[in-house]
Design an enzyme around this catalytic site. Structure first.
Site, PDB file in Angstrom:
ATOM      1  N   ALA A 518       0.619  -0.785  -0.356  1.00  0.00           N
ATOM      2  CA  ALA A 518       0.379  -0.092  -0.055  1.00  0.00           C
ATOM      3  C   ALA A 518       1.435   1.118   0.053  1.00  0.00           C
ATOM      4  O   ALA A 518       0.740   2.326  -0.770  1.00  0.00           O
ATOM      5  CB  ALA A 518      -0.780   0.082   1.161  1.00  0.00           C
ATOM      6  N   GLY A 700       7.493 -16.405   9.178  1.00  0.00           N
ATOM      7  CA  GLY A 700       6.478 -16.657   9.942  1.00  0.00           C
ATOM      8  C   GLY A 700       7.963 -17.236  11.547  1.00  0.00           C
ATOM      9  O   GLY A 700       8.935 -17.802  11.611  1.00  0.00           O
ATOM     10  N   GLU A 703       5.310 -19.577  15.962  1.00  0.00           N
ATOM     11  CA  GLU A 703       4.812 -20.661  15.948  1.00  0.00           C
ATOM     12  C   GLU A 703       6.292 -21.969  16.460  1.00  0.00           C
ATOM     13  O   GLU A 703       6.388 -23.097  16.790  1.00  0.00           O
ATOM     14  CB  GLU A 703       4.017 -21.912  15.474  1.00  0.00           C
TER      15      GLU A 703
END
Ligand code: MOS
Length: 738
Positions: A518, A700, A703
């Site tokens: 954006a 990521g 986890e």
């Protein structure tokens, strides 16, 4: 790529809001005329409500209305929970008399005060037609059936594992079990619903406001634009708030009936009964290898439990085929139906239960062939993804082993179990590999350039304690080349561009990429406008001559002029400029496998007489591509490790075999660690270049912190005592009696 803020260990920008109580959670919005709803749970776990009498309860002072299946307004189906609606259970709440689990909602009391509602709830009289409770993986009378994929991916078998296992020089086979766990976020699930005509606003503790909005619109048969879901701050999610549980539509239903705002906050007991938990699992692993450690065959199969009316698969075999270069792998999972609420995602769903099994089994193999556990893992290192037969987008796992071993002092580990003593205690060192698929979901974000040259980025993603606000602000600032105080990130509101579920350790790769995109879209539009605007110093230049750097706009064809963002807007005669970006999901058709990796190292001390285990040291070396914020990134890993320690040694939701009720439904009886149980957790972020998952180069991290931790601890306990414990949590009696 500009790199002023990305990577820096900035403290959470919302920290002051949180410590001063100004950060509002979903049950904390003061609303005029608000009333309170209390949900009444079934005393039986299977059967039907034969009759329900609310007349006494209705006479309680302050009661506004009591809703049961006999007088409830209808709800429509929200559709499948993977189809963009965050709904969890298929069976709609209070729509019929059927009971499938203990505590299932059978009535809802709306009252002026919480106390009135609670009191009235006690006075409701219920008669049941009771059926026997079906529970437990040990119950051989329950039919098992093959599990299908949960999250669109299923572990794939290869080669002929059974035959090769039969022929292997070294064979090891064993069973492992894990027990149910509940998320127990500090902030309980809570929803506040307000109707204005046929427009609905819900303040909800959700990881997925856009999905809750979608589900509620369908359940109440109203257009999507009539629903607004706000989840600014969420007090912990961990997957448990990734779905919409039944109190959410019930809050909206109650508000519609009462014609007033209604607030529902689940009690701590309901946090065990009425929102999904981690399934129990029973797993079997068989590993065949050469005496030199070369893996020949892995068979990993087992069963987990799910609800009577819904399927959830705890995909514990998900990592087995991709973790090591073994030519023959067999994986299979089954499900059994029990009288429990639908299980759900819980931090590293699949990996947290499955990686512990394969990593325990590898430790057992290393011991059997007298090989160092890291050497065994390196011997079978998967340089490319052996399951999908394609390269990994990035994989610095070898560095994780190396750096982790060096920093932890792995070479000081005693090879023979039970031989290292210190102050009368047995000392053990253990390690395990961590892995977790790195994902990118479809995500939208918007950007606005304001007249003063500041930027506003927006996304519906909530801040659930992970540091999203801070990281998104860092990304926005670097994208625009401006200081941090020129960037605001607004979040957690479906009035903003739709974010995916804040889960799967994928918010940076999904929403982060959308924020970056954006920002780039603002620059592209500015460039186009500046070359088309007669009053602009860059009029007539070509797009590729425009450069954005350090907050300044320059043009290689007009080197005398330089604009900042505010003056660029002025030149264009605009007060602001808006842009949007839509990130695609990273999935089909990709020629790389994307995974985060790590290596966990634990040192435990075991009392030789009492078998009390304490974790003395813990170190994790992990890779997650480019680090966005060193501090929040390490905090994510530390949080995961703490939960892993808890999973290894403490946590278990205990169900009563006869009644189906959770016996330890409170934080007093459901064991979790306190500070004294947790040593300092050393985290090393191993540098890695990720070129495929998105413009930011980030994978990521959340986890990877938990996956494999219980194995590192169980392996350390073996090293300390010579006892191999194959069930979680590892209890004192498991060590004493084995
Ligand atoms: Mo997580 S279990 O993907 O919120």
């Amino acid at each position: 790529m500009s790199n002023e803020f990305i990577g820096k260990g900035l403290s959470r920008l919302e920290g002051p809001l949180k410590v001063t109580g100004k950060a509002r959670y979903s049950a904390e919005f003061p609303l005029k005329g608000i009333c309170y709803a209390v949900l009444v749970g079934s005393a039986i776990s299977a059967g039907r409500v034969r009759s329900i009498n609310t007349s006494k309860a209705e006479k309680t002072a302050g009661v506004i209305k009591i809703i049961t299946h006999e007088n409830r307004p209808p709800l429509s189906s929200p559709g499948d929970r993977l189809s963009g609606s965050a709904n969890s259970e298929k069976r709609l709440p209070l729509q019929d008399a059927e009971i499938n689990y203990a505590g299932q909602y059978i009535a809802l009391v709306i009252a002026e005060t919480l106390q009135s509602a609670q009191h009235a709830a006690e006075l409701i009289e219920v008669n049941y037609d009771k059926q026997p409770t079906v529970l437990g993986l040990k119950n051989k009378n329950i039919d098992r059936f093959p599990a299908k994929s949960q999250m669109g991916e299923i572990a794939k078998s290869r080669g002929d594992a059974k035959a090769e296992y039969g022929k292997a020089e070294v064979k090891l086979e064993s069973k492992y079990t894990t027990e149910a766990q509940n998320h127990n976020q500090m902030e309980p699930h809570a929803s506040t619903a307000i109707w204005d005509g046929d427009k609905l606003t819900v303040y909800d503790a959700s990881q997925y406001p856009a999905g809750v909005r979608n589900g509620l619109a369908k359940m109440f048969n109203i257009p999507l634009e009539n629903v607004r879901v706000v989840s600014h701050f969420v007090g912990g999610g961990f997957g448990g708030k990734g779905n919409m549980w039944q109190h959410v539509p019930l809050a909206a239903l109650a508000a519609r009936v009462a014609r007033r705002p209604v607030k529902i906050v689940l009690s701590r007991k309901q946090m065990f009964n009425n929102v999904g938990n981690r399934s129990e699992t029973e797993q079997r692993i068989a590993i065949g290898a050469n005496k030199d450690g070369t893996l020949k065959a892995i068979i990993h199969e087992g069963v987990s439990d799910t609800a009577m009316k819904d399927d959830f698969v705890e995909q514990f075999t998900i990592s087995t085929p991709m973790l090591y270069a073994c030519p023959n792998v067999d994986v299979a999972q089954e499900l059994v139906r029990v009288n429990k609420i639908l299980p759900t995602y819980m931090r590293a769903p699949g990996e947290a239960t499955g990686v512990w099994v394969i990593e325990s089994a590898l430790d057992e193999l290393a011991h059997a062939i007298n090989m160092d556990p890291i050497e065994l893992r390196m011997k079978n290192y998967a340089h490319q993804d052996p399951e999908k037969e394609r390269p990994f987008s990035s994989k610095a796992l070898d560095k994780c082993y190396q750096i982790g071993a060096e920093k932890f002092g792995w070479s000081k580990r005693y090879k023979s179990p039970g031989t290292n003593k210190r102050g009368g205690k047995l000392i053990g060192l253990g390690m395990a590999t961590a892995t977790r698929g790195a994902k990118r979901f479809g995500a939208k974000a918007s950007a606005r350039l304001n007249a003063d040259g500041s930027f506003l980025f927006r996304s519906s993603t909530p801040e659930q304690g992970t540091g999203s606000i801070t990281v998104m602000t860092q990304i926005g600032a670097d994208c625009m080349g401006v200081p941090l105080n020129k960037v605001t990130f607004e979040h957690g509101d479906t009035n903003f561009a739709a974010a995916p579920v804040a889960a799967g350790s994928a918010t940076v790769s999904s929403v982060g990429n959308a924020v970056w995109g954006a920002g780039k879209a603002i620059q592209k539009e500015l460039a186009e406008k500046l070359i088309a605007e007669k009053k602009s110093p860059f009029f007539g230049a070509s797009k590729d001559q425009i450069e954005f750097k350090d907050g300044a706009i320059t043009c290689s064809a007009k080197t005398k002029s330089k604009l900042d963002y505010a003056s660029a807007l002025k030149v264009l005669g605009q007060k602001s400029l808006d842009a949007k970006f839509d990130t695609d999901p990273f999935e089909k058709g990709q020629d790389h496998s994307t995974h985060g990796f790590g290596a966990h190292f634990a040192e435990v001390e075991v009392d030789p007489d009492l078998a009390i285990v304490s974790v003395k040291r813990f170190l994790s070396a992990v890779t997650c591509g480019r680090v966005m914020n060193e501090k929040t990134c390490k905090a994510q890993v530390q949080g995961g490790v703490i939960w892993g320690i808890s999973q290894a040694l403490m946590e278990s939701t205990i169900f009563d075999e006869r009644s189906g009720r959770v016996l330890n439904r409170g934080l007093d009886e459901y064991h979790i660690p306190v500070n004294a149980d947790i040593p300092e957790i050393e985290v090393h972020l191993v540098p890695e270049e990720e070129k495929h998952l998105g413009a930011l180069g980030a994978k990521g991290v959340g986890e990877i912190g938990i996956a494999g931790v219980p194995a590192a601890i169980a392996n350390a306990i073996f090293n300390a005592t010579g006892k191999r414990i194959r069930r979680l949590p590892i209890r004192i009696e498991d060590i004493l009696l084995s």
